[in-house]
Design a protein around this motif. Structure first.
Motif, mmCIF file in Angstrom:
data_model
loop_
_atom_site.group_PDB
_atom_site.id
_atom_site.type_symbol
_atom_site.label_atom_id
_atom_site.label_comp_id
_atom_site.label_asym_id
_atom_site.label_seq_id
_atom_site.Cartn_x
_atom_site.Cartn_y
_atom_site.Cartn_z
ATOM 1 N N ASP A 4 0.837 -1.191 0.000
ATOM 2 C CA ASP A 4 0.000 0.000 0.000
ATOM 3 C C ASP A 4 0.876 1.246 0.000
ATOM 4 O OD1 ASP A 4 -1.545 2.073 2.150
ATOM 5 O OD2 ASP A 4 -2.678 1.347 0.421
ATOM 6 N N THR A 5 0.523 2.234 -0.819
ATOM 7 C CA THR A 5 1.341 3.444 -0.937
ATOM 8 C C THR A 5 1.421 4.203 0.382
ATOM 9 O OG1 THR A 5 0.748 3.651 -3.277
ATOM 10 C CG2 THR A 5 1.637 5.599 -2.190
ATOM 11 N N MET A 6 0.288 4.369 1.057
ATOM 12 C CA MET A 6 0.281 5.101 2.316
ATOM 13 C C MET A 6 1.114 4.381 3.375
ATOM 14 S SD MET A 6 -0.540 7.637 4.150
ATOM 15 C CE MET A 6 -1.676 8.461 3.043
ATOM 16 N N THR A 7 0.921 3.071 3.496
ATOM 17 C CA THR A 7 1.693 2.304 4.484
ATOM 18 C C THR A 7 3.181 2.364 4.180
ATOM 19 O OG1 THR A 7 -0.176 0.790 4.771
ATOM 20 C CG2 THR A 7 1.982 0.042 5.544
ATOM 21 N N MET A 8 3.542 2.241 2.904
ATOM 22 C CA MET A 8 4.936 2.278 2.511
ATOM 23 C C MET A 8 5.535 3.650 2.780
ATOM 24 S SD MET A 8 7.214 0.240 1.356
ATOM 25 C CE MET A 8 8.507 1.017 2.295
ATOM 26 N N VAL A 11 6.181 3.880 6.576
ATOM 27 C CA VAL A 11 7.347 3.047 6.915
ATOM 28 C C VAL A 11 8.625 3.723 6.446
ATOM 29 C CG1 VAL A 11 8.496 0.862 6.421
ATOM 30 C CG2 VAL A 11 6.048 0.895 6.935
ATOM 31 N N ASN A 12 8.587 4.288 5.249
ATOM 32 C CA ASN A 12 9.754 4.980 4.693
ATOM 33 C C ASN A 12 10.180 6.130 5.597
ATOM 34 O OD1 ASN A 12 11.680 6.178 3.046
ATOM 35 N ND2 ASN A 12 10.500 5.866 1.186
ATOM 36 N N LEU A 13 9.215 6.948 6.012
ATOM 37 C CA LEU A 13 9.527 8.085 6.877
ATOM 38 C C LEU A 13 10.057 7.616 8.231
ATOM 39 C CD1 LEU A 13 6.494 10.465 6.205
ATOM 40 C CD2 LEU A 13 8.837 10.757 5.438
ATOM 41 N N ALA A 55 9.569 14.947 2.951
ATOM 42 C CA ALA A 55 8.652 13.870 2.563
ATOM 43 C C ALA A 55 7.373 13.914 3.388
ATOM 44 C CB ALA A 55 9.347 12.518 2.727
ATOM 45 N N ALA A 56 7.474 14.276 4.678
ATOM 46 C CA ALA A 56 6.281 14.378 5.521
ATOM 47 C C ALA A 56 5.365 15.494 5.021
ATOM 48 C CB ALA A 56 6.690 14.628 6.970
ATOM 49 N N ILE A 57 5.956 16.607 4.608
ATOM 50 C CA ILE A 57 5.148 17.709 4.065
ATOM 51 C C ILE A 57 4.458 17.271 2.779
ATOM 52 C CG2 ILE A 57 5.271 20.013 3.040
ATOM 53 C CD1 ILE A 57 7.505 20.659 5.004
ATOM 54 N N VAL A 58 5.195 16.552 1.923
ATOM 55 C CA VAL A 58 4.603 16.068 0.665
ATOM 56 C C VAL A 58 3.435 15.129 0.954
ATOM 57 C CG1 VAL A 58 5.022 14.622 -1.362
ATOM 58 C CG2 VAL A 58 6.697 16.350 -0.697
ATOM 59 N N LEU A 59 3.625 14.210 1.904
ATOM 60 C CA LEU A 59 2.572 13.246 2.223
ATOM 61 C C LEU A 59 1.335 13.953 2.788
ATOM 62 C CD1 LEU A 59 1.725 10.299 2.380
ATOM 63 C CD2 LEU A 59 2.768 10.187 4.653
ATOM 64 N N GLY A 60 1.547 14.871 3.747
ATOM 65 C CA GLY A 60 0.412 15.592 4.313
ATOM 66 C C GLY A 60 -0.288 16.463 3.290
ATOM 67 N N ALA A 61 0.485 17.124 2.434
ATOM 68 C CA ALA A 61 -0.113 17.976 1.406
ATOM 69 C C ALA A 61 -0.882 17.159 0.376
ATOM 70 C CB ALA A 61 0.970 18.793 0.718
ATOM 71 N N VAL A 195 12.524 -0.004 -2.521
ATOM 72 C CA VAL A 195 13.905 -0.214 -2.967
ATOM 73 C C VAL A 195 14.763 1.005 -2.647
ATOM 74 C CG1 VAL A 195 15.366 -0.562 -4.993
ATOM 75 C CG2 VAL A 195 13.236 -1.844 -4.755
ATOM 76 N N THR A 196 14.214 2.207 -2.892
ATOM 77 C CA THR A 196 14.952 3.436 -2.601
ATOM 78 C C THR A 196 15.251 3.557 -1.111
ATOM 79 O OG1 THR A 196 13.835 4.500 -4.460
ATOM 80 C CG2 THR A 196 14.968 5.931 -2.906
ATOM 81 N N MET A 197 14.279 3.194 -0.268
ATOM 82 C CA MET A 197 14.483 3.262 1.178
ATOM 83 C C MET A 197 15.591 2.301 1.617
ATOM 84 S SD MET A 197 11.899 2.170 4.249
ATOM 85 C CE MET A 197 12.263 0.439 3.878
ATOM 86 N N LEU A 198 15.585 1.089 1.087
ATOM 87 C CA LEU A 198 16.615 0.111 1.456
ATOM 88 C C LEU A 198 18.007 0.602 1.055
ATOM 89 C CD1 LEU A 198 14.810 -3.236 0.515
ATOM 90 C CD2 LEU A 198 15.162 -2.274 2.789
#
Length: 263
Positions: A4-8, A11-13, A55-61, A195-198
């Motif tokens: 799921d995009t939101m879950t990922m 987790v990434n953040l 990234a948090a600002i992008v997700l919230g926005a 993959v980018t997070m890893l």
């Protein structure tokens, strides 16, 4: 397994924030003002923390459907990658370049509001280009260091991260993103983000190894150098003498030693 995009994204953040805190704590334990390896770790940790903020600002926005706020968050994330490039320059003992650090974030905002890059997918493509460019630049800085054995894992990962951002572009061109809501339904985005997070986490641990190696090199250099004159000290003389003696035993060639004690 479905990602799921939101879950990922959460987790990434979370993982990035934890790794950034680990780097900053390591820097703090070594000494905030200490140069060399510890400062490299601290600069990388600050860059990762900046990435978390952007990234948090992008997700919230994106959840609030605020396109302009997404642009600001993306520019902060670009600034984070620029700070990593700056950390790589400092590790390579090159001069800092404040203009180029701000070029990406400011340039992204200017392009997004200038009318040249209006659509969401176009802004995402421009952002990917900035991300890739800074990662490639950081890899180039580390590549220029004489000790290639020390930096080649970081160089390889930075290139892979840059290529991963460029790999987003074909997907965006094939399936354009018209609205922020569509970003949460993209099938390929969670896998690429994982993959980018890893790779980001792997880079953080490689940075720790590089800093430790640099610190050991500096300690060895200090141990073999006279603090007053900067010349090799007695310990360095004995190491060279032992090496010369071994070559004499193995090669059978005569050896002469001439020592001046200036004290």
């Amino acid at each position: 397994m479905h990602l799921d995009t939101m879950t990922m994204s959460v987790v990434n953040l979370s993982v990035t924030a934890i790794v950034a805190a680990m780097l900053l704590l390591t820097w703090g334990r070594a000494g905030w003002e200490q140069a060399g390896g510890p400062r490299f770790v601290g600069a990388w940790g600050l860059a990762m923390l900046t990435h978390v903020a952007g990234a948090a600002i992008v997700l919230g926005a994106a959840l609030a459907n605020e396109v302009n706020l997404v642009t600001i968050g993306a520019s902060i994330a670009i600034l984070a990658v620029a700070l990593k490039w700056d950390a790589a320059r400092e590790y390579a003992e090159h001069e800092r370049a404040p203009f180029w650090i701000m070029f990406g974030p400011v340039g992204f905002i200017v392009l997004s509001h200038s009318g040249f890059v209006e659509s969401l997918d176009a802004r995402l493509i421009v952002g990917c280009i900035f991300f890739a460019a800074y990662n490639f630049a950081a890899a180039l800085e580390l590549r220029r260091i004489g000790d290639r054995q020390l930096c080649w894992p970081a160089v390889s990962l930075l290139v892979l991260v840059g290529l991963s951002y460029l790999s987003w572009i074909p997907f965006i061109l094939v399936v354009p993103i018209q609205t922020l809501g569509e970003a949460f339904t993209i099938a390929w985005l969670p896998a690429v983000a994982l993959v980018t997070m890893l790779m980001r986490v792997a880079l953080a641990f490689i940075v720790l190894s590089m800093a430790k190696e640099r610190e050991e090199q500096e300690q060895r250099r200090d141990a073999l150098t006279d603090s007053l004159t900067g010349l090799p000290n007695r310990r360095a003389l004995f190491e060279v003498a032992d090496a010369v003696g071994e070559r004499h035993v193995l090669g059978g060639t005569p050896v002469s030693v001439l020592i001046f004690d200036l004290d």
